[in-house]
Design an enzyme around this catalytic site. Structure first.
Site, PDB file in Angstrom:
ATOM      1  N   ALA A 116       0.807  -1.209   0.000  1.00  0.00           N
ATOM      2  CA  ALA A 116       0.000   0.000   0.000  1.00  0.00           C
ATOM      3  C   ALA A 116       0.839   1.256   0.000  1.00  0.00           C
ATOM      4  O   ALA A 116       0.352   2.327  -0.314  1.00  0.00           O
ATOM      5  CB  ALA A 116      -0.925   0.011   1.229  1.00  0.00           C
ATOM      6  N   CYS A 117       2.108   1.150   0.372  1.00  0.00           N
ATOM      7  CA  CYS A 117       2.935   2.346   0.534  1.00  0.00           C
ATOM      8  C   CYS A 117       4.284   2.129  -0.118  1.00  0.00           C
ATOM      9  O   CYS A 117       5.013   1.222   0.262  1.00  0.00           O
ATOM     10  CB  CYS A 117       3.124   2.667   2.014  1.00  0.00           C
ATOM     11  SG  CYS A 117       4.254   4.018   2.310  1.00  0.00           S
ATOM     12  N   GLY A 118       4.608   2.975  -1.086  1.00  0.00           N
ATOM     13  CA  GLY A 118       5.857   2.785  -1.798  1.00  0.00           C
ATOM     14  C   GLY A 118       7.030   3.537  -1.226  1.00  0.00           C
ATOM     15  O   GLY A 118       8.161   3.245  -1.552  1.00  0.00           O
TER      16      GLY A 118
END
Length: 278
Positions: A116-118
């Site tokens: 969900a978070c890069g």
């Protein structure tokens, strides 16, 4: 390579009929991938197995570590086994040209990057604002793509999402030509992974910078997706959902045309609308 789909049993509750049915469901796979630079661990990202070399190449481009194909000497899977003794293919080692500057210890991502978070684990937001080797030029006198064509890209993307059709649980990113021709498409549980896979595939085929292309994504337009597009020289990023305020700010600064809420017959152009024709 790991499986793209896992099948599990789930209990379906139907409130209308008050029925409870156990049935098999198809879920998109999510597995860790460790990326090594040489023999040194760099980061771990959660991804859907498949196109892993493209993912690593695109990730290194978006991290401003490499920008020319010659800088990436090789990619290979390292040995790794699960509890059953089966090869996991969950470690990729990238060999870079000796003159490539490796990130320092403070820049390395020593935490797991979720699907969900890069940008989780980077030292600061300032460290994420990287300079592209392929700066985006000002909008041309003539528009790059017609609004009618741009508005049709989400439907084209959705029709080509084979993994989403089976699982309903993955994002997609696709490169299109100005006439609406699909050039590349990748799916992944992570929005940023899907974009890295598209950019990495183009990088390995020596197609960067990706000028005169449109990047269409299936979700929202985050700061990082704008950054990844800018790092690859992509002039237009379109999303079916909303952008963030920071995404709009970065798109304005980098000269990128950012489109959101591209659904059906309407779309919002937040920056540099000269690339969109009537």
């Amino acid at each position: 390579m790991g499986r793209l789909i896992h099948r599990v049993k789930a209990t379906r509750l139907d409130l209308a009929t008050q029925r409870r049915v156990v049935r098999e469901e198809a879920l998109a796979a999510e597995e860790p991938l460790e990326i090594r630079l040489g023999h040194e661990p760099f980061t771990v990202t959660m991804r859907t197995p498949g196109d892993d070399f493209d993912l690593v190449a695109g990730f290194l481009v978006s991290e401003a570590i490499i920008f020319e194909p010659e800088q990436l000497i090789s990619l290979r899977f390292c040995a790794g086994e699960d509890e059953n003794g089966q090869q996991t293919f969950n470690v990729v080692e990238a060999q870079l040209r000796p003159d490539v500057a490796l990130p320092g210890a403070s820049a390395q991502r020593h935490v797991t990057t979720t699907s969900a978070c890069g940008i989780c684990g980077t030292a600061s937001i300032d460290a994420v604002r990287k300079s592209s080797h392929y700066p985006i030029t000002a909008p041309p006198d003539q528009p790059l793509i017609k609004a009618e064509v741009l508005a049709g890209l989400p439907d084209e993307l959705r029709e080509r999402q084979k993994l989403f059709e089976k699982t309903g649980g993955v994002h997609a990113a696709a490169l299109f030509a100005p006439d609406g021709e699909l050039l590349r498409l990748r799916e992944d549980v992570g929005r940023h992974n899907a974009v890295d896979k598209v950019v990495g595939a183009a990088f390995r085929d020596r197609e960067l910078p990706l000028r005169d292309t449109i990047l269409q994504v299936s979700g929202r337009a985050s700061f990082e997706l704008v950054q990844k597009a800018a790092m690859a020289g992509i002039p237009v990023l379109a999303a079916v959902s909303a952008p963030s305020s920071l995404a709009v700010e970065l798109a304005r600064e980098s000269g990128l045309t950012l489109v959101g809420f591209s659904r059906g017959r309407t779309l919002n152009v937040y920056t540099h609308d000269g690339r969109i024709g009537d």
